[in-house]
Design an enzyme around this catalytic site. Structure first.
Site, PDB file in Angstrom:
ATOM      1  N   HIS A 110       0.879  -1.215   0.088  1.00  0.00           N
ATOM      2  CA  HIS A 110      -0.061   0.005   0.018  1.00  0.00           C
ATOM      3  C   HIS A 110       0.817   1.281   0.105  1.00  0.00           C
ATOM      4  CE1 HIS A 110      -3.740   2.319   0.560  1.00  0.00           C
ATOM      5  NE2 HIS A 110      -2.947   3.027   1.365  1.00  0.00           N
ATOM      6  N   ASP A 151      -6.841  -2.918   3.971  1.00  0.00           N
ATOM      7  CA  ASP A 151      -5.628  -2.362   4.392  1.00  0.00           C
ATOM      8  C   ASP A 151      -5.457  -2.444   6.076  1.00  0.00           C
ATOM      9  OD1 ASP A 151      -4.833  -1.356   1.701  1.00  0.00           O
ATOM     10  OD2 ASP A 151      -6.050   0.348   2.109  1.00  0.00           O
TER      11      ASP A 151
HETATM   12  C1  GAR Z   1       1.529   1.024  -6.653  1.00  0.00           C
HETATM   13  O1  GAR Z   1       1.846   2.576  -6.012  1.00  0.00           O
HETATM   14  C2  GAR Z   1       0.717   0.240  -5.361  1.00  0.00           C
HETATM   15  O2  GAR Z   1       1.388   0.596  -4.104  1.00  0.00           O
HETATM   16  C3  GAR Z   1      -0.614   0.855  -5.628  1.00  0.00           C
HETATM   17  O3  GAR Z   1      -0.867   0.899  -6.820  1.00  0.00           O
HETATM   18  C4  GAR Z   1       0.520   1.384  -7.643  1.00  0.00           C
HETATM   19  C5  GAR Z   1       0.772   0.173  -8.654  1.00  0.00           C
HETATM   20  O4  GAR Z   1       1.986   0.346  -9.371  1.00  0.00           O
HETATM   21  N1  GAR Z   1      -1.539  -0.174  -4.701  1.00  0.00           N
HETATM   22  C6  GAR Z   1      -2.444   0.363  -4.111  1.00  0.00           C
HETATM   23  O5  GAR Z   1      -2.985   1.287  -4.174  1.00  0.00           O
HETATM   24  C7  GAR Z   1      -3.315  -0.820  -3.707  1.00  0.00           C
HETATM   25  N2  GAR Z   1      -4.192  -0.310  -2.505  1.00  0.00           N
HETATM   26  P1  GAR Z   1       2.523  -0.879 -10.127  1.00  0.00           P
HETATM   27  O6  GAR Z   1       1.677  -1.748 -11.193  1.00  0.00           O
HETATM   28  O7  GAR Z   1       3.533  -0.126 -11.031  1.00  0.00           O
HETATM   29  O8  GAR Z   1       3.272  -1.812  -9.253  1.00  0.00           O
END
Ligand code: GAR
Length: 223
Positions: A110, A151
């Protein structure tokens, strides 16, 4: 080796961080057995292909509701004999039957210091928008086990990141990924796969914490 599936929905930079850390020997005892994407167009699928990891699409759009989607993910994890599921930018909450069956075996990343800027509706870029609107000086990322409530599960690792006055949601998102997510998510996966996590209710203890990331220290702190 722990048979691990990485669940993704978009760019997959956290998936890439796990792949790279594994190549460099920083993620130990982990077999990347599958990448499961909720989105047929996710770039993460290409990353899986480049890395030679079998990839599966379970398209959220074709399911009538969250329960039937979650059931399909659950079935896929069981069919593939997956021990550990890693939510790496996976944008959906999984339903209680899966979470119960995989208790303390689903890890999520997260992009904030839980319990700040977390819970339903707090995902992706919205998290960084909320942090900037609130005016916090420090944010970060959290790797945690999933429970039914979004979360809210036991925290494995956290890492703080400074917020700058000229940050935009995008610049903050990028720095939180680089300085925190891409370090603590591979570290949390390795800790699980090495059998070094002791879970006592909400509290996670790390057996023999060695690195700064495992001890929750920031890069600049004195040793
Ligand atoms: C990341 O920042 C992850 O922490 C967030 O989405 C992004 C995905 O990036 N996830 C959430 O917000 C889940 N609650 P990525 O596809 O490049 O790994």
């Amino acid at each position: 080796m722990v048979r691990t599936a990485v669940l993704v929905s978009g760019g997959g930079s956290n998936l890439q961080a796990i792949i790279d850390a594994r190549i460099f020997g920083e993620v130990k005892n982990c077999e990347l057995a599958a990448v499961i994407s909720s989105n047929p167009d996710a770039y993460a699928l290409q990353r899986a292909e480049f890395a030679g990891i079998p990839a599966y699409i379970i398209d959220r759009k074709i399911f009538a509701n969250r329960a039937s989607f979650s059931e399909a993910v659950h079935k896929k994890l069981e069919d593939l004999d997956i021990e550990l599921a890693v939510l790496a930018g996976f944008m959906y909450i999984l339903d209680p039957p899966l979470i119960r069956a995989y208790r303390n075996r689903v890890i999520n990343i997260h992009p904030a210091l839980i319990p700040s800027f977390s819970g339903p509706g707090c995902y992706g870029i919205h998290v960084h928008e909320a942090a900037l609107e609130y005016g916090v000086k420090v944010t970060g990322a959290t790797a945690h086990f999933c429970v039914s409530e979004a979360d809210a599960g036991p925290i494995i690792l956290q890492k703080a990141v400074e917020v700058r006055e000229d940050d935009t949601p995008l610049s903050l998102q990028r720095r939180v990924m680089e300085e925190a997510e891409w370090k603590i998510l591979p570290a949390a996966v390795s800790l699980y796969c090495e059998g070094r996590l002791e879970i006592d209710g909400k509290i996670v203890r790390i057996k023999g914490a060695r690195s700064d990331v495992e001890r929750g220290r920031s890069d600049s702190e004195p040793q």
